[in-house]
Design an enzyme around this catalytic site. Structure first.
Site, PDB file in Angstrom:
ATOM      1  N   HIS A   1       0.838  -1.198   0.000  1.00  8.03           N
ATOM      2  CA  HIS A   1       0.000   0.000   0.000  1.00  8.03           C
ATOM      3  C   HIS A   1       0.876   1.251   0.000  1.00  8.03           C
ATOM      4  O   HIS A   1       1.759   1.394   0.842  1.00  8.03           O
ATOM      5  CB  HIS A   1      -0.868   0.052   1.260  1.00  8.03           C
ATOM      6  CG  HIS A   1      -2.110  -0.766   1.199  1.00  8.03           C
ATOM      7  ND1 HIS A   1      -2.123  -2.119   1.449  1.00  8.03           N
ATOM      8  CD2 HIS A   1      -3.403  -0.427   0.945  1.00  8.03           C
ATOM      9  CE1 HIS A   1      -3.365  -2.576   1.355  1.00  8.03           C
ATOM     10  NE2 HIS A   1      -4.159  -1.568   1.041  1.00  8.03           N
TER      11      HIS A   1
ATOM     12  N   ASN B   1       7.704  -3.823   3.628  1.00  5.80           N
ATOM     13  CA  ASN B   1       6.297  -3.475   3.737  1.00  5.80           C
ATOM     14  C   ASN B   1       5.756  -3.607   5.148  1.00  5.80           C
ATOM     15  O   ASN B   1       4.860  -2.884   5.555  1.00  5.80           O
ATOM     16  CB  ASN B   1       5.484  -4.361   2.782  1.00  5.80           C
ATOM     17  CG  ASN B   1       4.029  -3.972   2.712  1.00  5.80           C
ATOM     18  OD1 ASN B   1       3.693  -2.795   2.807  1.00  5.80           O
ATOM     19  ND2 ASN B   1       3.168  -4.953   2.561  1.00  5.80           N
TER      20      ASN B   1
END
Length: 307
Positions: free
Chosen positions: A139, A175
């Site tokens: 994201h 991440n």
């Protein structure tokens, strides 16, 4: 009666234990698409979100993918955030989100990634890039950040973050660590006015990025955070995380990452995104202008961050 085999078994015939043989090994080609009509009415990033400080969406120079349907321009507007896509890389050039900690909500994670129907599928990387390897759909606008407002608005924002236009390929070691905690730390400890933050995130694209499955995997990512401190002072800071070491092990194991606080001036020079309006409020940029030397500080912990 014994059966005589008619052919030998190949590696392709073999099925891993725990996997339903009827399941496809890859999800690519089965991703849903959100229609432009369903995304209509989204207001996107709000430039007037911070009290007393208007921060316009910084504009990239060149390589912008305009919307093909659903409206003019290149800004993909979602609930509480916006994205501008790279035409050549099929990944976001910049994402911009408003975070309101006072109205933050907890809603269930969806994990259903979708194409954005305002662009063609060939304009955005889908599961063909991520299936069966160590890459995460990282994201750019973190799922929790735009999830605020009414319950309906929060649910909409949650689902909106799961569009391929809002992700870049990241190794799991990158991440799942610093990038997930950076906004949390700033939100908790910076004592921002009304707990409001505007965050811009994107990849550093380079000519030597890793070629993989037809894509070029970014070796580093940047983040710019804009706040108004408790005493009314506008503050803008920039950060960089690289995944060079991790990408060297893409086909083998997860590896480490490095995170730095850098100048917004450096982000602007290395992305061709116009952050000039924020540079006066960034102490790192002002130091570089005064001293003529680049300022980069490793972040061993969130307590090392300066705002």
């Amino acid at each position: 009666m014994p059966v005589t085999p008619t052919r030998k078994t190949t590696l392709a015939d073999m099925v891993r234990l725990g996997r339903n043989p009827s399941d496809s090994l890859e999800k690519a080609g089965r991703e849903p698409t959100t229609s432009p009509d369903e995304l209509s009415g989204r207001h996107g990033y709000n430039a007037d979100f911070l009290t007393g400080w208007r921060v316009a969406l910084p504009q990239p120079a060149g390589d912008i993918r305009p919307l093909r349907r659903g409206g003019p321009g290149a800004e993909l507007r979602y609930q509480n955030f916006s994205v501008i896509m790279s035409a050549s890389r099929r990944l976001p050039l910049i994402t911009a989100v408003n975070i309101d900690g006072a109205q933050s909500r907890q809603v269930p994670r969806t994990d259903v990634w979708c194409f954005d129907g305002r662009l063609d599928k060939d304009d955005q990387w889908g599961d063909a890039l991520y299936d069966g390897n160590a890459l995460d759909r990282g994201h750019m606008v973190r799922r929790e950040d735009p999830v605020w407002g009414t319950l309906e608005e929060a649910r909409t924002a949650n689902a909106d973050t799961f569009h391929f236009t809002n992700c870049c390929p990241q190794m799991a070691s990158v991440n799942q660590k610093v990038w997930l905690g950076l906004e949390d730390y700033v939100l908790r400890h910076a004592k921002v006015d009304r707990m409001r933050v505007s965050v811009f995130t994107g990849p550093f694209f380079g000519a030597n990025d890793l070629a993989y499955r037809g894509a070029l995997i970014p070796k580093a990512f940047w983040k710019v955070v804009a706040i108004v401190t408790e005493n009314g002072r506008p503050s803008a800071t920039a950060y960089k995380v690289d995944q060079v070491q991790a990408l060297e092990h893409l086909k083998f194991v997860y590896a480490g990452y490095k995170t730095f606080q850098i100048s917004i001036r450096s982000v602007m020079q290395n992305t061709n995104i116009d952050f000039s309006a924020l540079i006066p409020y960034d102490g790192f940029s002002q130091h570089e202008v005064a001293q003529g030397t680049e300022l980069v500080e490793p972040l061993d912990s969130f307590e090392s961050i300066r705002v």
